[in-house]
Design an enzyme around this catalytic site. Structure first.
Site, PDB file in Angstrom:
ATOM      1  N   LYS A 173       4.843  -3.835 -17.246  1.00 29.88           N
ATOM      2  CA  LYS A 173       5.074  -2.386 -17.371  1.00 29.88           C
ATOM      3  C   LYS A 173       5.551  -1.911 -16.006  1.00 29.88           C
ATOM      4  CE  LYS A 173       3.947   1.452 -16.876  1.00 29.88           C
ATOM      5  NZ  LYS A 173       4.772   2.465 -16.162  1.00 29.88           N
ATOM      6  N   GLU A 248      -4.164  -4.251  -6.202  1.00 25.66           N
ATOM      7  CA  GLU A 248      -3.594  -4.136  -4.854  1.00 25.66           C
ATOM      8  C   GLU A 248      -3.306  -2.654  -4.671  1.00 25.66           C
ATOM      9  OE1 GLU A 248      -1.828  -3.585  -2.114  1.00 25.66           O
ATOM     10  OE2 GLU A 248      -0.036  -4.788  -2.535  1.00 25.66           O
ATOM     11  N   CYS A 282       2.646  -0.775   0.880  1.00 16.45           N
ATOM     12  CA  CYS A 282       1.180  -0.715   0.912  1.00 16.45           C
ATOM     13  C   CYS A 282       0.627  -1.130   2.267  1.00 16.45           C
ATOM     14  CB  CYS A 282       0.602  -1.595  -0.185  1.00 16.45           C
ATOM     15  SG  CYS A 282       1.243  -3.264  -0.146  1.00 16.45           S
ATOM     16  N   GLU A 378      -3.965   7.409   2.772  1.00 17.60           N
ATOM     17  CA  GLU A 378      -2.646   6.792   2.653  1.00 17.60           C
ATOM     18  C   GLU A 378      -1.622   7.886   2.333  1.00 17.60           C
ATOM     19  OE1 GLU A 378      -1.796   4.140  -0.750  1.00 17.60           O
ATOM     20  OE2 GLU A 378      -0.920   2.790   0.716  1.00 17.60           O
TER      21      GLU A 378
END
Ligand code: NAD
Length: 478
Positions: A173, A248, A282, A378
């Site tokens: 997906k 993750e 990331c 983040e």
């Protein structure tokens, strides 16, 4: 099909079973470049059924043959590299050179796991005369992959390559913002000779197609890369069928700089660390922890370098492309405003922003305290938070002062000090004097909210395997 200024084949307008579609935007121009199916539970059911139909063929293909098929796929991706790079650049806005590098990385993942397919082994366990015990690695059947938008094909190949090498079928997906390369890969998988059903793609929204896939009873594993909030949602969904999950979930990775480091080289690495892919990695090095003795000098060099970076449409191959979407640009802009409101200091970047597209110029905050949100959360944009330290212990405390534990960069001429920090820091991936170092053979993943499990390397194969144990009573030797 929509006209485009780059040499790519866009997907024919796919429709969901109920006819619904989603527009795909070029974030450099804000133009719609394609439409894809807005799939949901029905399309996920169909894809998982198709994949399940091919599990026997995949499982029974000898590892050497699976490796050969992966090597053919690597060759197909390599042959289509220029098209894939243009497609990725169009879909994400990332500079063409960066997209080319990521596609080359995909070839690396496929080549590496082609070799790894034959490395699968079990154990024999001595139980004494009259008994035999052994373990067999077996594929989980269908592996599900919920993929993010920041490096779509690269993240996809990172997990699909080991899944196929382990003898599974994969259902993917892609992110709703960036589905194009996942769709294009389907033709290459077929050309490489994998059985029909070995690689299925369902496009659609996360809350619809993604949620349906994570909760599906027919999957044997789930690999998710994205935000912490969504990571929690997929973990909850997967709990229903006790599906094992690799997550993750990003980071707030520090680059720690000591006074003995070579400052020009460090300035280059820090700028690459927080601006590569416009900060949408990331493991972006989004915090600079610097020895107070060299802080002012290093920040000056960093601001000079960051201020010279060009912004533009991915196809024009600038240094930095746009944010992936208007919503994400607003999020990053809000963090820049928040940093100023929290009392940190960032001069307005010198670059003019292009008239169209979701651009944010690289922004370097000094005067940042460890409790500020820009030091802890983040941002996923080209924004650097600079914090100063006086001692090695303070540097370590600052490094650990977020809820994340993904990458850590250490810059110093003192190898013993670097190794001391590597031993003690709470993170999954430490790089000494070389930010973004690594490759397909090197395990990658995080601690704390950065996620669970490891990708890359031989260890990643374990996420796509179960270990069957067989214990046999044998007739005693006479
Ligand atoms: P997200 O986590 O919502 O999306 C990532 C993927 O998950 C997409 O494929 C999305 O369709 C899917 N998804 C969304 N909701 C889902 C659900 N309920 N069930 C299953 N799948 C679902 O990320 P986002 O909202 O696009 O980005 C927000 C933030 O996430 C970013 O600003 C960044 O901080 C972080 N992020 C991190 C990474 C990374 O590499 N770790 C990648 C992308 C985004």
């Amino acid at each position: 099909m929509t006209a485009t200024r780059v040499p790519v084949t866009l997907p024919d307008v796919h429709q969901a079973l109920d006819g619904r579609t989603l527009p795909v935007e070029d974030p450099s121009t804000e133009l719609t470049v394609a439409h894809v199916a807005r799939g949901g539970a029905a399309e996920v059911d169909r894809a998982v059924a198709a994949a399940r139909g091919a599990t026997r063929a995949m499982r029974d293909t000898p590892p050497l043959e699976r490796g050969r098929a992966l090597r053919r796929l690597a060759a197909e991706v390599d042959a289509a590299a220029e098209e894939l790079a243009h497609l990725e650049s169009l879909d994400t806005g990332k500079p063409l050179s960066l997209a080319r590098g990521e596609v080359a990385g995909c070839v690396g993942y496929l080549d590496y796991y082609a070799g790894a397919a034959t490395s699968l082994q079990g154990d024999t366990i001595p139980l004494g005369p009259g008994s035999l015990a052994y373990t067999v690695p077996e594929p989980v059947g269908v592996s599900a992959h919920v993929v993010p938008w920041n490096a779509p094909l690269s993240m996809l190949c990172r997990s699909v390559a080991p899944a196929l090498a382990a003898g599974n079928c994969a259902v993917v997906k892609p992110a709703e913002q960036t589905p194009l390369t996942a769709l294009r890969l389907a033709g290459l998988v077929e050309a490489a000779g994998f059985p029909s059903g070995a690689y299925e793609v369902v496009t659609g929204l996360g809350a619809e197609a993604g949620a349906a896939l994570a909760a599906h009873a027919g999957i044997g594993s789930l690999t998710f890369t994205g935000s912490v909030a969504t990571g929690r949602a997929v973990l909850r969904a997967a709990a229903e069928h006790v599906t094992p999950v690799v997550t993750e979930l990003g980071g707030k990775s520090p680059q720690i700089v000591f006074a003995d480091a070579e400052l020009d080289d460090v300035a280059r690495q820090v700028v690459t660390g927080f601006t590569a892919n416009s900060g949408q990695y990331c493991d972006a090095g989004s915090r600079l922890l610097v020895d107070r003795a060299v802080a002012a000098e290093l920040v000056e060099r960093i601001r000079a370098r960051a201020g010279a970076l060009t912004l533009g449409a991915g196809a024009d191959d600038p240094d930095l492309g746009p944010m992936v979407s208007a919503a994400h640009r607003r999020r990053v802009d809000d963090y820049v405003a928040l940093g100023r409101a929290e009392g940190a200091d960032a001069p307005t970047p010198p670059q003019p922003l292009p008239a169209a597209g979701h651009f944010v110029a690289p922004t370097v905050f000094t005067g940042v305290g460890p409790a500020m949100r820009i030091a802890r959360e983040e941002i996923f944009g080209p924004v650097l938070a600079v914090l100063e330290f006086d001692t090695e212990d303070q540097a370590l405390d600052l490094a650990d002062a977020t809820d994340y534990g993904l990458g850590v960069g250490i810059h110093t001429a003192d190898v013993d000090r670097a190794l001391r920090i590597a031993d003690r820091v709470d993170a999954g991936y430490v790089m000494v004097n070389d930010y973004f170092a690594g490759g397909p053979a090197v395990p990658f993943g995080g601690t704390k909210l950065s996620g669970t499990g490891r990708e890359r390397g031989l260890v990643a194969l374990e996420s796509y395997l179960t270990r069957k144990t067989v214990v046999v009573r044998r007739a005693p030797c006479t």
